[in-house]
Design an enzyme around this catalytic site. Sequence first.
Site, mmCIF file in Angstrom:
data_model
loop_
_atom_site.group_PDB
_atom_site.id
_atom_site.type_symbol
_atom_site.label_atom_id
_atom_site.label_comp_id
_atom_site.label_asym_id
_atom_site.label_seq_id
_atom_site.Cartn_x
_atom_site.Cartn_y
_atom_site.Cartn_z
ATOM 1 N N GLU A 1 56.777 64.793 -68.379
ATOM 2 C CA GLU A 1 56.369 63.565 -67.537
ATOM 3 C C GLU A 1 56.674 62.052 -68.249
ATOM 4 O O GLU A 1 57.099 61.141 -67.660
ATOM 5 C CB GLU A 1 54.955 63.457 -66.840
ATOM 6 N N ASP B 1 50.530 72.335 -62.004
ATOM 7 C CA ASP B 1 49.270 73.362 -62.344
ATOM 8 C C ASP B 1 48.304 73.205 -61.366
ATOM 9 O O ASP B 1 47.424 72.567 -61.173
ATOM 10 C CB ASP B 1 48.764 72.580 -63.741
ATOM 11 N N ASP C 1 58.830 71.819 -69.914
ATOM 12 C CA ASP C 1 57.568 71.310 -69.471
ATOM 13 C C ASP C 1 57.003 70.004 -70.370
ATOM 14 O O ASP C 1 57.777 69.627 -71.032
ATOM 15 C CB ASP C 1 56.403 72.359 -69.808
HETATM 16 C C1 GLC Z 1 51.103 73.205 -69.051
HETATM 17 C C2 GLC Z 1 52.082 73.833 -67.887
HETATM 18 C C3 GLC Z 1 51.553 75.121 -67.679
HETATM 19 C C4 GLC Z 1 51.699 75.878 -69.078
HETATM 20 C C5 GLC Z 1 50.673 75.155 -70.106
HETATM 21 C C6 GLC Z 1 51.006 75.788 -71.647
HETATM 22 O O1 GLC Z 1 49.733 73.033 -68.373
HETATM 23 O O2 GLC Z 1 52.320 73.117 -66.380
HETATM 24 O O3 GLC Z 1 52.439 75.975 -66.935
HETATM 25 O O4 GLC Z 1 51.204 77.480 -69.094
HETATM 26 O O5 GLC Z 1 51.296 73.824 -69.966
HETATM 27 O O6 GLC Z 1 52.196 75.658 -71.990
#
Ligand code: GLC
Length: 648
Positions: free
Chosen positions: A312, A406, A309
């Site tokens: 980007e 998200d 995650d």
């Molecule tokens: C980002 C991710 C989400 C995750 C959050 C906390 O927003 O896209 O899926 O739950 O971070 O890690």
Amino acid sequence: MITTIKKYSFGAHAPTGAVTAQVEEGDTLPYFSVQAEGQGTRFRCPLEKDDVVYGLGETMRGIDKRGGRYVSFNTDNPHHTQDMPSLYGSHNFIVVDGKKTFGAFFDTPARAVFEIDCGGSGEVNVLCERGVTVYIVEGESAHAVVRRFLRAVGRSYLPPLWAFGFGQSRWGYKDERDIRRIARGYAKAGMPLDYICMDIDYMDRYIDFTVNKKRFPDLKAFVVEMKGKGVRLVPIVDAGIKVEPGDPVYEEGVQKGYFCKNIEGKDFCAAVWPGMTHFPDFLRPEVRAWFGRQYKVYTDAGIEGFWNDMNEPAIFYSEYTKGKGGERSEGDPLYRGNTFLSDYRNFCHNIEGKEVNHWEVHNIFGANMTRASAEGLDALLNGRYLLFSRSSYIGAHRYGGIWTGDNASCWDHLRQNVLQMPSLNMCGFLFSGADTGGFGGNASRELLLRWLAVSAFTPLFRDHASKGTRPQECFRFRGKKDFRSILSLRYRLLPYIYSEFMKAALSFDMYMQPLAFGYPQDARARRVEDELLVGESLLIAPVLEKGAKGRRVYLPEAMTEVRWDGASFSARQAAAGEHFVKVPLGEVVFYIRKGKLLPVGGAAMHTGECDLSAVTLLGDGEEYEQYLDDGLTRSVSEDNIRLLRRQG
Ligand code: GLC
């Protein structure tokens, strides 16, 4: 050498690794006029009135991209409105389908802007702001063009069978107790479950490759305990390494010079969940190898699945923008990412000894994180693993899947999930899916049930929700029978879903297609966007509207209509044309195409209980080619396909 694809270079750029096939240089770029602009090039191609433009993977709007402006610039952006130009990935492949049919891939690691008949301009207008290699793909149909493209960019990542099971996730599960409670909730409700995701709270102060000892005193033992219940654990890994003297990963990264440098030549500091972090320079092979090796902490504990995650990369603020603000909008009122754009000019990579500003290669950062993880896991594990990422670029589909970020608990985003799936498949991302039920906001019972009925067909099938939202686990809702129904349908469909996914990957084809690809001569099918083809046998027409008792379905030919009511399948013949079909909550209606078969299996509480070889065949076809293996081995081949014949 592939002869139906030619490439044309317009200025230099760092290699993206997207295309793996040998492709010849062409002389003059066909279809497009070319004009130098700034440090880049503008490409224009007139469109006919009836041309459809497919592609662009993870973008908003319809399957036909006409009428929109799309900006390839990977962005941590939770505002998935129709007019939002940038999301988490950049997938610069389009197919123009009409009197002329061809594909064009604009392979550039920097920003690109696609205006597709925007404002009725009647043209495709693409601005690549830096050097680009354009690949033109010829083919007799849109589907043929896509298949050639998929072959050129290489085989999809192959997940293990358990990754096709249902997964539960939530930002906010803190400790062993929370996770046990979720597993118990599903088991008690008689609802199947294969994995639970561990969001950032499992870590020690959000430091990658650490586990909070108070919350998870013995991760290895916990993994064994959960596996005994048929549930695997899937931890999150973020892109930034916390600035934390004493942390061995941080120390080694600093000492070996593995982090991206700021514009003064020091390790660049950017704030993400843990506070200030450094970004590994994933574009360097030795950095990828180093980062990949860190997954050993988890694989040693028996973990075989991960989600990457914030790659980007997401930046809340940096050493340059802290307290100062910055250029958030780049003169574009629609541009509402979470990041100060100027920060993407504030750090550098080292590509083969040359300093390259991040801005020039922004769109391949996340893809290279996925590659680092995959190469690490290839070395650490024997079998296949689950890996999916938020950010991506074409080429990363060989290393892992993606989820679509998200989204929110709203009906528009359910529809968008349906619209995105075929476009993602065209760009190589077969293993994908959305946060089922929506990440932000509160999911109603009705929305979650309708969403489950869509995700039951997507390869990645995960319910995930943000902190602060209403609990979204299926067992939390009243009327559990309806949830049990849809989840159990997924497991009965697994012999088919797994087989179709593997066959699509092995033959460089799509798993989910627009109706138009199956029925290219049918003018009406060419316009239908809320029905999809899933594998070779199925057509799905999910209910996407609040309060709807059912929906209108268009069938390009007579098909077998199958209704799943939670206990059994019932089938009837449905004529070609338009029908209104009633779909009560908790039931799922889908169609088996003429002359095709659908293998369905028995009930299971997790994939460990699935026997993919014990199937019943539905539909009016004669034969079905089933891909079958142990669901884990890396040595996959078409030899694993067996022919099933309908009895009688
Ligand atoms: C980002 C991710 C989400 C995750 C959050 C906390 O927003 O896209 O899926 O739950 O971070 O890690």
